[in-house]
Design a protein around this motif. Structure first.
Motif, mmCIF file in Angstrom:
data_model
loop_
_atom_site.group_PDB
_atom_site.id
_atom_site.type_symbol
_atom_site.label_atom_id
_atom_site.label_comp_id
_atom_site.label_asym_id
_atom_site.label_seq_id
_atom_site.Cartn_x
_atom_site.Cartn_y
_atom_site.Cartn_z
ATOM 1 N N LEU A 146 1.757 30.880 19.309
ATOM 2 C CA LEU A 146 2.203 31.500 20.551
ATOM 3 C C LEU A 146 3.226 30.570 21.175
ATOM 4 O O LEU A 146 2.913 29.435 21.558
ATOM 5 C CB LEU A 146 1.028 31.694 21.515
ATOM 6 N N VAL A 147 4.459 31.040 21.254
ATOM 7 C CA VAL A 147 5.541 30.269 21.861
ATOM 8 C C VAL A 147 5.826 30.861 23.236
ATOM 9 O O VAL A 147 6.008 32.074 23.371
ATOM 10 C CB VAL A 147 6.821 30.319 20.999
ATOM 11 N N VAL A 148 5.856 30.010 24.255
ATOM 12 C CA VAL A 148 6.139 30.481 25.612
ATOM 13 C C VAL A 148 7.547 30.052 26.021
ATOM 14 O O VAL A 148 8.001 28.958 25.681
ATOM 15 C CB VAL A 148 5.093 29.952 26.610
ATOM 16 N N ARG A 149 8.232 30.929 26.708
ATOM 17 C CA ARG A 149 9.642 30.718 27.055
ATOM 18 C C ARG A 149 9.795 29.669 28.143
ATOM 19 O O ARG A 149 9.029 29.614 29.106
ATOM 20 C CB ARG A 149 10.247 32.057 27.508
ATOM 21 N N ASN A 150 10.810 28.842 27.985
ATOM 22 C CA ASN A 150 11.147 27.889 29.033
ATOM 23 C C ASN A 150 11.467 28.657 30.315
ATOM 24 O O ASN A 150 12.259 29.599 30.299
ATOM 25 C CB ASN A 150 12.355 27.039 28.640
ATOM 26 N N GLY A 151 10.869 28.267 31.425
ATOM 27 C CA GLY A 151 11.100 28.966 32.683
ATOM 28 C C GLY A 151 10.136 30.111 32.933
ATOM 29 O O GLY A 151 10.233 30.799 33.959
ATOM 30 N N GLY A 206 11.859 27.625 23.870
ATOM 31 C CA GLY A 206 10.478 27.649 24.319
ATOM 32 C C GLY A 206 9.665 26.553 23.661
ATOM 33 O O GLY A 206 10.197 25.715 22.937
ATOM 34 N N LYS A 207 8.369 26.576 23.918
ATOM 35 C CA LYS A 207 7.482 25.566 23.349
ATOM 36 C C LYS A 207 6.215 26.228 22.815
ATOM 37 O O LYS A 207 5.782 27.270 23.311
ATOM 38 C CB LYS A 207 7.112 24.519 24.401
ATOM 39 N N VAL A 208 5.628 25.607 21.817
ATOM 40 C CA VAL A 208 4.386 26.119 21.238
ATOM 41 C C VAL A 208 3.239 25.809 22.183
ATOM 42 O O VAL A 208 3.020 24.652 22.560
ATOM 43 C CB VAL A 208 4.121 25.491 19.858
ATOM 44 N N LEU A 209 2.516 26.849 22.577
ATOM 45 C CA LEU A 209 1.362 26.676 23.455
ATOM 46 C C LEU A 209 0.069 26.601 22.646
ATOM 47 O O LEU A 209 -0.803 25.772 22.913
ATOM 48 C CB LEU A 209 1.272 27.838 24.450
ATOM 49 N N VAL A 210 -0.043 27.471 21.633
ATOM 50 C CA VAL A 210 -1.246 27.555 20.811
ATOM 51 C C VAL A 210 -0.843 27.926 19.388
ATOM 52 O O VAL A 210 0.060 28.734 19.195
ATOM 53 C CB VAL A 210 -2.213 28.626 21.367
#
Length: 338
Positions: free
Chosen positions: A113-118, A194-198
Motif C-alpha cells: 500500500l503506497v500512500v501519496r505525498n500530501g 509516495g511512500k510504502v505504508l504497509v
C-alpha cells in the motif's frame, strides 16, 4: 490400374500421416496467461526456454490482473495461468476446476500500500476518510480489505475503489486517490510520488497471508503431466539462479534486460522489483507447509481463510468445505525426482 491403386494408397498414407502430425501438433499446444510481476521464471518466457524444455507450442498472453487470467481460463481461452491467492480462492469457490501446481511467491514486499505525498496519511491511524484503490478481485484488493478490517474500519469509513492498475496510477498522480495497494510496475510508479505504508508481508503478519501460483485447468493437468513437470523444472532453474547468483540478476544483467523487454520499465526497475520477492524452494513447496498434505496443506488453509473472508465481504456467495482439490503437488514431486 495397379499404378492408380498404388498412387491412391500412397496419397492416402500421406494424408493420414499429415493428419496424425496435425493432431500431435494440436495436442502439444497451450495458451499460458502471465502478468506484469517481476519473477525470475519470466525470463524463460522472454527467451523461449519454456517452449524448448516442454516441446510445446506456447501462446503466452499478458494480463493485467489475476481476475482477468481466471476469467480467460473460465472461458476456455487459457489453460495455464499465473494468479494470486484471492482470485484463485474466488474462482475455486465458484466451482472452477483449476489446480495450483507451482508456488511462484508468498507474502513479501513485492505488493504494498503506497500512500501519496500530501495525502495526510502518516500511519494506519490516518486511513479513515481516505480514498484507496486496488485492482478488482486481486490479492491486493483482498489485502486492502483485510488491512482495513484489522484497523476496526469498514468500507463506509474508507472509500475503496476496485479499478485496474493503470487507472490507479493515473488517479494517484492526479491526486484523486490517497493510496493504492499495488504490485509492479504500478508499485514503482506510485513510489515516485509516495511512500510504502504497509507491505504484503505486514498484512500476512496481521493474519491475512497470501501467495501467487501457477495454476492449470483440471483437464490440462490430467492430460499433460509431462508439460507441467518440465514447466516446473524451468521455473525452478531460474528461481534457484536468482537465489544463488545475485550478480546474474543485477541492473545491467541480461536477465534484468529480458524482463524489462517483456514486462516494461527499465532493467533497473526489474532488478529492484526482484529484490522484493519472497520465494520458496521446490523442496519446501512439496512439504505440508505449502502444496503437500492435501487438506492439511498451507495453501489449502490460506485458500479457505481467504474464501471465508471474501464471503464475509459479500464478494462471493459460497465457501468450499475443502480446497484440497485445487492443489496438485504431482508436477513438483516429479521435478524433484529428476
Amino acid at each position: 490400374m495397379k499404378f492408380a491403386i498404388r498412387s491412391f494408397k500412397q496419397t492416402l498414407s500421406l494424408v493420414l500421416a499429415s493428419l496424425a502430425l496435425h493432431v500431435v501438433a494440436a495436442d502439444k499446444s497451450v495458451v499460458v496467461g502471465y502478468q506484469t510481476d517481476a519473477l525470475p521464471p519470466s525470463v524463460a518466457i522472454a527467451n523461449g526456454e519454456f517452449e524448448k524444455a516442454t516441446g510445446y507450442k506456447i501462446d503466452f498472453r499478458k494480463f493485467n490482473s489475476g481476475g482477468d487470467v481466471v476469467a480467460a481460463i473460465a472461458s476456455g481461452d487459457v489453460q495455464v495461468g499465473y494468479v494470486g491467492s484471492s482470485p484463485f480462492a474466488a474462482a475455486t469457490s465458484r466451482g472452477l476446476d483449476v489446480k495450483a501446481f507451482y508456488l511462484a511467491s508468498i507474502s513479501g514486499t513485492d505488493e504494498a500500500l503506497v500512500v501519496r505525498n500530501g495525502s495526510g496519511i502518516h500511519s494506519l491511524a490516518d486511513l479513515k476518510g481516505k480514498k484507496l484503490a486496488a485492482a478488482p478481485v486481486s490479492t491486493d484488493h483482498y489485502q486492502l480489505l483485510a488491512l482495513i478490517k484489522s484497523q476496526g474500519l469498514t468500507e463506509k469509513d474508507v472509500q475503496i475503489f476496485a479499478i485496474p492498475q493503470p487507472e490507479i496510477v493515473a488517479g494517484f498522480n492526479r491526486g484523486d486517490l490517497d493510496g493504492g495497494f499495488v504490485w509492479d510496475p504500478a508499485l514503482t510508479e506510485l513510489k515516485k510520488n509516495g511512500k510504502v505504508l504497509v507491505t504484503s508481508k505486514d498484512v500476512a503478519e496481521k493474519g491475512a497471508p497470501t501467495f501467487s501460483a501457477w495454476i492449470a485447468t483440471g483437464a490440462f493437468a490430467k492430460d499433460h503431466p509431462a508439460f507441467l513437470k518440465a514447466f516446473v523444472q524451468v521455473a525452478d532453474k531460474y528461481t534457484t539462479s536468482f537465489q544463488k547468483d545475485k550478480k546474474a540478476w543485477g541492473t545491467e544483467s541480461d536477465n534484468a534486460k529480458a524482463l524489462a523487454k517483456l514486462l516494461g520499465g527499465t532493467p533497473a526497475d526489474q532488478a529492484a522489483a526482484l529484490k522484493n520477492l519472497n520465494l520458496v524452494s521446490l523442496k519446501d513447496q512439496a512439504s505440508n507447509k505449502w502444496l503437500g498434505g492435501g487438506e492439511k496443506s498451507g495453501i489449502a488453509k490460506i485458500l479457505k481463510e481467504t474464501a471465508e473472508f471474501l464471503k464475509e465481504q459479500k464478494k462471493i456467495t459460497e465457501v468450499q468445505a475443502s480446497y484440497a482439490a485445487a492443489i496438485s503437488v504431482d508436477a513438483i514431486s516429479a521435478a524433484l525426482k529428476k
